[in-house]
Design a protein around this motif. Structure first.
Motif, PDB file in Angstrom:
ATOM      1  N   LEU A 123       0.829  -1.084   0.036  1.00 35.61           N
ATOM      2  CA  LEU A 123       0.011  -0.050   0.143  1.00 35.61           C
ATOM      3  C   LEU A 123       0.814   1.262   0.114  1.00 35.61           C
ATOM      4  O   LEU A 123       1.578   1.647   1.040  1.00 35.61           O
ATOM      5  CB  LEU A 123      -0.726  -0.085   1.397  1.00 35.61           C
ATOM      6  N   GLU A 124       0.753   2.044  -1.149  1.00 38.50           N
ATOM      7  CA  GLU A 124       1.831   3.066  -1.349  1.00 38.50           C
ATOM      8  C   GLU A 124       1.145   4.189  -1.991  1.00 38.50           C
ATOM      9  O   GLU A 124       0.712   4.130  -3.003  1.00 38.50           O
ATOM     10  CB  GLU A 124       2.952   2.761  -2.360  1.00 38.50           C
ATOM     11  N   GLU A 125       0.733   5.288  -1.140  1.00 37.87           N
ATOM     12  CA  GLU A 125      -0.231   6.192  -1.707  1.00 37.87           C
ATOM     13  C   GLU A 125       0.507   7.211  -2.298  1.00 37.87           C
ATOM     14  O   GLU A 125       1.746   7.674  -2.132  1.00 37.87           O
ATOM     15  CB  GLU A 125      -0.642   7.080  -0.450  1.00 37.87           C
ATOM     16  N   GLY A 126       0.029   7.610  -3.800  1.00 42.79           N
ATOM     17  CA  GLY A 126       0.549   8.746  -4.363  1.00 42.79           C
ATOM     18  C   GLY A 126       1.270   8.014  -5.368  1.00 42.79           C
ATOM     19  O   GLY A 126       1.492   6.762  -5.436  1.00 42.79           O
ATOM     20  N   GLN A 127       1.744   8.763  -6.570  1.00 50.09           N
ATOM     21  CA  GLN A 127       2.385   8.347  -7.547  1.00 50.09           C
ATOM     22  C   GLN A 127       3.525   9.321  -8.019  1.00 50.09           C
ATOM     23  O   GLN A 127       3.303  10.645  -7.490  1.00 50.09           O
ATOM     24  CB  GLN A 127       1.577   8.329  -8.809  1.00 50.09           C
ATOM     25  N   PRO A 128       4.791   9.009  -8.556  1.00 49.73           N
ATOM     26  CA  PRO A 128       5.038   7.749  -9.001  1.00 49.73           C
ATOM     27  C   PRO A 128       5.325   6.772  -7.805  1.00 49.73           C
ATOM     28  O   PRO A 128       5.347   7.082  -6.849  1.00 49.73           O
ATOM     29  CB  PRO A 128       6.605   7.966  -9.705  1.00 49.73           C
ATOM     30  N   ASP A 129       5.300   5.252  -8.222  1.00 48.71           N
ATOM     31  CA  ASP A 129       5.255   4.175  -7.117  1.00 48.71           C
ATOM     32  C   ASP A 129       6.702   3.987  -7.045  1.00 48.71           C
ATOM     33  O   ASP A 129       7.292   2.914  -7.116  1.00 48.71           O
ATOM     34  CB  ASP A 129       4.631   2.968  -7.862  1.00 48.71           C
ATOM     35  N   TYR A 130       7.466   4.908  -6.423  1.00 47.49           N
ATOM     36  CA  TYR A 130       8.819   4.793  -5.991  1.00 47.49           C
ATOM     37  C   TYR A 130       9.166   3.516  -5.187  1.00 47.49           C
ATOM     38  O   TYR A 130      10.089   2.693  -5.390  1.00 47.49           O
ATOM     39  CB  TYR A 130       9.483   5.935  -5.062  1.00 47.49           C
ATOM     40  N   ILE A 131       8.253   3.350  -4.232  1.00 48.23           N
ATOM     41  CA  ILE A 131       8.586   2.199  -3.056  1.00 48.23           C
ATOM     42  C   ILE A 131       8.456   0.591  -4.119  1.00 48.23           C
ATOM     43  O   ILE A 131       9.087  -0.144  -3.907  1.00 48.23           O
ATOM     44  CB  ILE A 131       7.790   2.289  -1.842  1.00 48.23           C
ATOM     45  N   GLU A 132       7.264   0.910  -4.906  1.00 42.51           N
ATOM     46  CA  GLU A 132       6.739  -0.391  -5.382  1.00 42.51           C
ATOM     47  C   GLU A 132       8.303  -0.713  -6.580  1.00 42.51           C
ATOM     48  O   GLU A 132       8.500  -2.003  -6.653  1.00 42.51           O
ATOM     49  CB  GLU A 132       5.617  -0.041  -6.481  1.00 42.51           C
ATOM     50  N   GLN A 133       8.731   0.259  -7.106  1.00 40.68           N
ATOM     51  CA  GLN A 133       9.808   0.059  -8.016  1.00 40.68           C
ATOM     52  C   GLN A 133      10.892  -0.350  -7.392  1.00 40.68           C
ATOM     53  O   GLN A 133      11.762  -1.534  -7.602  1.00 40.68           O
ATOM     54  CB  GLN A 133      10.271   1.259  -8.829  1.00 40.68           C
ATOM     55  N   ASN A 134      11.155   0.034  -6.258  1.00 39.75           N
ATOM     56  CA  ASN A 134      12.406  -0.140  -5.238  1.00 39.75           C
ATOM     57  C   ASN A 134      12.215  -1.705  -4.825  1.00 39.75           C
ATOM     58  O   ASN A 134      13.239  -2.592  -4.816  1.00 39.75           O
ATOM     59  CB  ASN A 134      12.488   0.786  -4.136  1.00 39.75           C
ATOM     60  N   LEU A 135      11.068  -2.153  -4.427  1.00 45.10           N
ATOM     61  CA  LEU A 135      10.798  -3.498  -3.852  1.00 45.10           C
ATOM     62  C   LEU A 135      11.020  -4.554  -5.145  1.00 45.10           C
ATOM     63  O   LEU A 135      11.555  -5.524  -4.684  1.00 45.10           O
ATOM     64  CB  LEU A 135       9.341  -3.641  -3.275  1.00 45.10           C
ATOM     65  N   ASN A 136      10.316  -4.026  -6.477  1.00 43.10           N
ATOM     66  CA  ASN A 136      10.563  -5.126  -7.431  1.00 43.10           C
ATOM     67  C   ASN A 136      12.066  -5.227  -7.458  1.00 43.10           C
ATOM     68  O   ASN A 136      12.504  -6.367  -7.986  1.00 43.10           O
ATOM     69  CB  ASN A 136       9.969  -4.256  -8.852  1.00 43.10           C
ATOM     70  N   ALA A 137      12.910  -4.152  -7.528  1.00 41.32           N
ATOM     71  CA  ALA A 137      14.457  -4.256  -7.727  1.00 41.32           C
ATOM     72  C   ALA A 137      14.898  -4.953  -6.665  1.00 41.32           C
ATOM     73  O   ALA A 137      15.982  -6.043  -7.007  1.00 41.32           O
ATOM     74  CB  ALA A 137      14.798  -2.797  -7.723  1.00 41.32           C
TER      75      ALA A 137
END
Lengths: 724, 553
Positions: A321-335
């Motif tokens: 659950l990451e509010e707002g965009q861009p999805d910085y945390i999601e990109q980080n977690l994927n990496a």
């Protein structure tokens, strides 16, 4: 100051160890700063952190006792640069401003601060104004933390958690020589709750000690080769040190470990909403006893790789659950997951809205989708908000016709001195027969973009009203461009970015500076041109003097904006004069909100003491009003409304003045300046009349009685005994 | 576990108000009551610092019991910062449209919510801006309030607060206590007010009034208005919104009584000098139109004299002659209304007379809340134009004045910035009185001649239409509505009126003539620069049907 006292809040700042302190989030932060031994504080006001500045402004006695330096910074850049005091000295410092507008202004200083790093704990408290009720563009503070490499704390919306975050923030900053941002979301700032206080702490080193013992380290100054060294330091020393502190102090939390093979990762600030969604689905309770393992990121930057990998180790899937965009945390977690070769499924913005506030509704919907896929057995409940809107049980089932619920954007207050300015500008445009491009600014005056004024085409940032009109400057055009700026924006940067620029580039624009004696939109803080005496600050520096000082030759100051006719004439003159260079009109009248706050109690007291007081208000004669509402279209005052026509022959509603009228005079001035209609009157109610008042009244009553006798007698012959 | 659905959940309260109304104070009081009763209390808001008058939501959660006793993850209950649609126990709305918003957003739901709403309206900007009547239908909002709540408590809490010289937050707090929706007793609520320490007595009085009002049933929406074609008496409506509050309901009832009286005892509805006119109304006009006619009789006589009243009745009589028998007499009623309104056009004489009437000055005292005997001065903001003065003078003189550059300049200088006249002073009152005394000269004035000719032309056109299309005739008569305002606004109205009559002439004979004219008239009342009317005409000319006007954009 804002003519408003924060004495009550200030008293709370003295709460000692072990006692409970109740209040809003922002007050808790203020107290936490004093408990942490902060040596200096600065900042720039703006929702939602204005309150913090206001309370500190009134708390100068406490601050002096503790040896804490406090100033109202000229801008967010000033505030951020102030943290330079923590570069060479072990001083704890904190600054605060509104994000992301303030963060944008401050980013130059923040970048330099982060490059050299800090010795004393440096805390940047940002009030993030994202989502419903926000008055600014929607951006994330997260980007600023990442680009300058400052650590970002996003504590759970809980007063105690927020207080702890302030203390942890200083320690983390010192442990990693890095400034720390504490993100307070809009609703957290205004969150009411309580925590157990500690004693205030006098800073071990005060600003005075530092001034008397100057010190410098060449390798902390941002100039090559030191700046190359900083870049390496950031990665090799400061980042690992931060991770070490975060991990060893358990700043992030894992809840419900081992209860299931799926999990949820959540920003601290969104945790309460997540728990509510879990309660609604029957997988958690009010005390957070979740059946789904949850990793709460109270530190959202840096992401601690090891903690993430540890959390997902026994999981099939996680939802972020990451509010707002861009999805910085999601990109980080994927990496992180990819690098580690993890095959856990990561969901996030595929199930949640990409942009916008994460309300209980959208979080519940996403969580339901996620759990239905991975743990279908656990979802015990199905709240009504999951039903389709067409279902009669849905809270969104249509029960009210959409057309009868109108938008109600904020507007200028009753009695606002800015209303007559825009009435006058509208009338001036009518008189010259020309519409103009109007470049607006940030402040209450921006409300002129809405009905009924419809003035203003862009707003480029605080104090940038004039600069926003820079390109629309043509020698061949048959009219000039109008720019608007408030006194707050003017002193924030408008004097140089706007006026100086216009003088230098020989702009033909008309600049209207709305000077209501305060930085009013942020709560009435003093600025250089404030007209009240201030014991702590230097005020009464006129704006006209400043613009003349940097080369404006055509400048006029109007000291009573309620004289609409005169102001309209001045606008016409300014719009038509042949004089080259920028034309500046400073329109002064005090913010009515602050004025009323000060004068209302004084007036009540005077009446009580038997002094002569006249209370003015306006009214509309329903008989004379024909119900065309032209007065409303030129004013828009909240107190000027409509009511059912008392005349049984007429059907359209008539104008009416509500009891909230403060008698500012705009109605009457508009009726005159726009040649509106004879329906407006002012009633002057006299309290504690003098003998002269009473004698005059007696005489008048006799005379008027005699003259009206014939009028009333004649009417009586025609009108029935009881008038309907 | 499933603790939420089994009732281990906070009491949730959303307050929908406008900035500056004291919603924050109300939320603070609720928190104080909750805390004193041992509830864990949290409140949040997103109120901008000084952004007044915008719609705002305050949100409170009260969790029974305090800190966790057992081995829980959190020591304090985790409370939400948002109202969750479908999960709100109590919604408090400071105004009727905000109640509608609470329902639209799913906060107030019929399965759960106690909705406490003030039934007064604070009109939104676009409702106020329209040249005509832009108000939304309050009845629709009231219907929604009943349908969108489990328990609806409605009263004019603004009125109750003002009567107690307090603010609406206090009367709404009283209603919350009186609703029984919170498990706390009355003294707990009152203690919270006392503890806040500001304006305590007034707040407590407003609280008590709100508490009592919560015991009474909420006003019911009115049944849908009967269609005009059904015969019988015309339903009386005030404006476009059907009445919802007691005051308007009383006005409707009074109007109904008056209609009966107009038939039974018309003489009582006019003064002694107009009995002959009342008799003529009974003799020559259909019963449903008589109440309106008697209004017109009084108005024209006070405006000018009884001869003028006779002229008025002659004019309306032309319509009565072509009226449909045994129907609601719409044509005659509307003619009685609009002919009187036009004949009593607002000139300087009429305005002066309105300003000096005793009941008007008494009304100002009431509005200003003046105590008996308290000194009150009334100042008028007048701005007579040269044309208006010329219009009032006898024709020849008026022509000369209107054409005189010297006079124009002299008066222009005098009135350029408008004048402020103290009606309660000797000079001011005498000035207005003298102006009103010009009344006998009015029939010889420039404007009088112009207006009478225009009235007759309008009536001739309406009567001609009546011969072939009754409804179109009614609509032509109602076009008088666009003639309103003073100065430039009136000028604009006159232009719109001319356009409407020209269009009406062209429409005559078409089956949709009446409906089309209604739409054109609505367009004329939609804005001040005439663009809506222009667009509607263009669409008409292109053969496209004139679309029904959507709510003001």
């Amino acid at each position: 100051m804002a003519e408003r006292s924060f004495a009550h809040e200030v008293r709370k700042l003295r709460t000692g160890a072990g006692d409970t302190l109740s209040g809003e989030g922002i007050l808790a932060v203020t107290k936490a700063l004093l408990q942490s031994g902060v040596a200096y504080v600065g900042g720039y006001q703006g929702a939602p952190i204005s309150h913090l500045m206001d309370v500190l402004g009134d708390a100068h006695e406490i601050l002096e006792e503790l040896g804490v330096y406090f100033e109202n910074s000229a801008s967010e850049a000033t505030a951020a640069a102030m943290l330079a005091a923590s570069v060479n000295y072990p001083l704890r410092g904190a600054v605060t401003f509104k994000s992301t507008v303030g963060t944008n202004v401050a980013s130059d200083a923040l970048a330099n601060l982060s490059s050299g790093g800090v010795r004393g704990g440096a805390l940047v408290i940002v009030g993030e104004d994202y989502g419903e009720g926000s008055s600014i563009m929607q951006e994330r503070s997260h980007a600023f933390a990442m680009k300058s490499q400052m650590w970002l704390l996003d504590p759970r919306p809980n007063i105690e958690a927020i207080v702890n975050a302030v203390e942890a923030g200083f320690e983390l900053s010192e442990a990693s020589s890095t400034p720390v941002m504490l993100q307070l979301r809009l609703r957290s700032c205004h969150l009411y709750g309580s925590f157990t206080a500690k004693d205030n702490v006098r800073p071990p080193m005060t600003v005075k000690d530092a001034v008397e013992n100057p010190s410098r380290q060449l390798d902390r100054i941002v100039l090559p080769p030191a700046s190359f060294l900083h870049e390496k330091e950031k990665i090799e020393d400061r980042w690992p040190a931060a991770v070490e502190y975060i991990t060893s102090h358990g700043l992030n939390e894992v809840l419900g470990a081992g209860t299931s093979d799926v999990g949820i990762i959540v920003q601290g600030g969104v945790y309460n909403t997540l728990n509510r969604a879990m309660e609604l689905l029957g997988v958690s309770d009010a005390y957070g006893n979740t059946q789904v393992p949850t990793y709460v990121m109270n530190v959202t930057y840096p992401v601690v790789d090891a903690e993430i990998l540890d959390f997902v180790a026994d999981k099939r899937a996680v939802l972020l659950l990451e509010e707002g965009q861009p999805d910085y945390i999601e990109q980080n977690l994927n990496a992180i997951l990819r690098r580690a070769g993890s095959d856990v499924a990561l969901h996030g913005k595929d199930l949640l809205p990409v942009a916008g506030e994460y309300t209980a509704t959208v979080v519940t919907q996403a969580l339901h989708a996620f759990l239905s896929k991975y743990l279908p057995g656990t979802v015990a409940e199905r709240p009504a908000l999951l039903l389709p809107h067409s279902d009669p049980g849905s809270p969104f089932a249509p029960r009210v016709e959409a057309s009868v619920v109108r938008t109600r954007p904020p507007g200028l207050c009753t009695g606002c001195p800015e209303r007559p300015i825009f009435s006058a500008l509208k009338l001036a445009e009518k008189e010259t027969g020309k519409k103009h491009h109007v470049s607006a600014d940030i402040g209450c005056h921006l409300f002129a973009i809405n009905e009924p004024f419809n003035l203003g085409a862009t707003t480029m940032g605080y104090g940038l009203g004039s600069a926003g009109a820079a390109a629309l400057n043509s020698k061949d055009a048959d009219r000039r461009t109008v720019a608007v700026m408030g006194d707050g924006g003017f002193w924030h940067n408008g004097l140089t970015s706007g006026v100086g620029n216009a003088v230098f580039n020989q702009s033909d624009q008309l600049l209207l500076v709305v000077d209501n004696a305060y930085s009013a939109a942020t709560g009435g803080q003093d600025v250089l041109s404030s007209r009240a005496d201030s014991a702590l600050r230097s005020t009464k520096h006129p704006i006209e003097k400043a613009v003349r000082g940097i080369g404006v030759t055509w400048a006029r100051t109007v000291t009573n904006t309620y004289k609409i006719g005169e102001l309209k004439d001045l606008f016409v003159k300014a719009l038509t004069t042949k004089e080259p260079g920028p034309k500046v009109i400073v329109a002064q009248s005090e913010c009515q909100l602050n004025k009323q706050r000060r004068e209302k109690p004084q007036r009540a007291k005077a009446i009580k003491e038997g002094k002569r007081v006249v209370k003015e208000r306006f009214g509309v004669d329903a008989d004379t009003c024909t119900g065309d509402h032209a007065c409303i279209r030129v004013s828009g005052c909240p107190s000027l409304s409509i009511k059912a026509n008392p005349d049984p022959m007429r059907t359209d509603p008539v104008a009416t003045v509500l009891d909230s009228c403060v008698g500012c005079g705009v109605c009457g001035a508009n009726a005159h300046a726009a040649s509106l209609c004879p329906s407006f009157y002012r009633s002057d109610l006299v309290f504690n009349p003098t003998w002269r008042d009473r004698t005059l009244a007696w005489l008048r009553a006799r005379w008027i009685g005699a003259l009206s006798l014939g009028v009333e007698r004649r009417a009586d012959r025609f009108e029935p005994a009881e008038v309907n | 576990m499933s603790s939420w659905s089994s009732g281990r959940r906070p009491i949730t309260i959303a307050i929908l108000a406008m900035g500056g109304e004291g919603g924050g104070v109300l939320a603070d009081w609720i928190v104080a009551v909750g805390e004193n009763a041992g509830y864990h209390s949290q409140n949040t808001s997103v109120a901008g610092v000084a952004q007044r008058t915008g719609a705002t939501v305050y949100y409170v959660e009260l969790y029974p019991g305090g800190r966790s006793q057992g081995d829980d993850v959190r020591r304090e209950p985790v409370l939400s910062l948002f109202p969750t649609p479908g999960e709100v126990d109590i919604v408090i709305a400071s105004e009727l449209m905000e109640a509608g918003r609470a329902i639209q957003r799913g906060f107030s739901t019929p399965d759960r919510t106690t909705l406490i709403a003030s039934t007064n309206r604070v009109y939104s900007m676009d409702e106020k801006l329209a040249l005509g009547d832009g108000r939304v239908d309050s009845n629709t909002l009231l219907e929604a309030a009943h349908a969108g709540a489990k328990h609806f408590i409605g009263a004019d809490f603004m009125e109750l607060a003002l009567a107690a010289r307090s603010v609406i937050s206090a009367s709404l707090f009283g209603a919350l206590a009186g609703s029984g929706a919170l498990p706390f007793d009355r003294t707990g609520f009152e203690d919270a007010i006392r503890a806040s320490g500001k304006g305590v007595d007034a707040s407590l009085a407003a609280f008590a009034a709100g508490y009592d009002a919560a015991q009474r049933p909420a006003p019911l929406p009115l049944p849908a208005a009967p269609t005009p074609a059904s015969g019988g008496p015309v339903a009386v409506t005030i404006g476009l919104s059907r009445p919802v509050d007691p005051a308007e309901e009383a006005a409707t009832a009074a109007e109904k009584r008056r209609e009966e009286q107009a038939v039974r005892d018309p003489g009582a509805l006019v003064g002694a000098a107009l009995q002959h006119a009342a008799a003529r109304v009974t003799a020559d006009f259909p019963a449903p139109a008589r109440s309106m006619l008697l209004h017109g009789v009084v108005r024209t006589a006070v405006y000018q004299d009884t001869r003028y009243t006779d002229a008025y009745l002659d004019r309306v009589a032309r319509f009565a002659a072509v009226e449909r028998p045994d129907g609601p007499a719409r044509l005659t009623t509307e003619a009685a209304r609009h002919i009187a309104l036009w004949m009593c056009y607002q000139d300087t004489i009429q305005v002066a007379q309105q300003k000096i009437r005793r009941r008007r000055l008494d009304g100002v005292r009431t509005e200003a809340k003046a105590a008996p005997g308290q000194l009150l001065n009334v100042r008028e903001y007048l701005h007579p134009q040269v044309e208006e003065i010329a219009d009032t003078l006898p024709t020849a003189l008026g022509r000369w004045v209107a054409g005189s550059a010297w006079f124009g300049k002299a008066v222009g200088r005098l009135t350029r910035n408008g004048m402020i006249v103290n009606t309660t002073g000797i000079i001011g009152f005498t000035m207005l009185w003298a102006m009103a005394m010009f009344r006998p000269l009015r029939p010889r004035s420039l404007r009088f001649g112009r207006e009478q000719a225009a009235i007759d032309a309008w009536l001739d056109q309406a009567l001609a239409a009546a011969a072939i299309d009754y409804d179109l005739a009614c609509e032509i008569v109602e076009c008088q509505r666009v003639l309103k305002g003073y100065g430039a606004t009136h000028q604009h109205g006159t232009e719109s009126f001319a356009i409407l009559l020209a269009e009406a002439a062209a429409l005559a004979g078409r089956p949709d003539a009446a409906a089309t004219l209604v739409r054109l008239r609505d367009a004329a009342l939609a804005d001040e620069d005439g663009s809506a009317l222009q667009q509607a005409r263009a669409e008409l000319a292109s053969g496209a049907p004139v679309p029904e006007l959507s709510p003001v954009a």
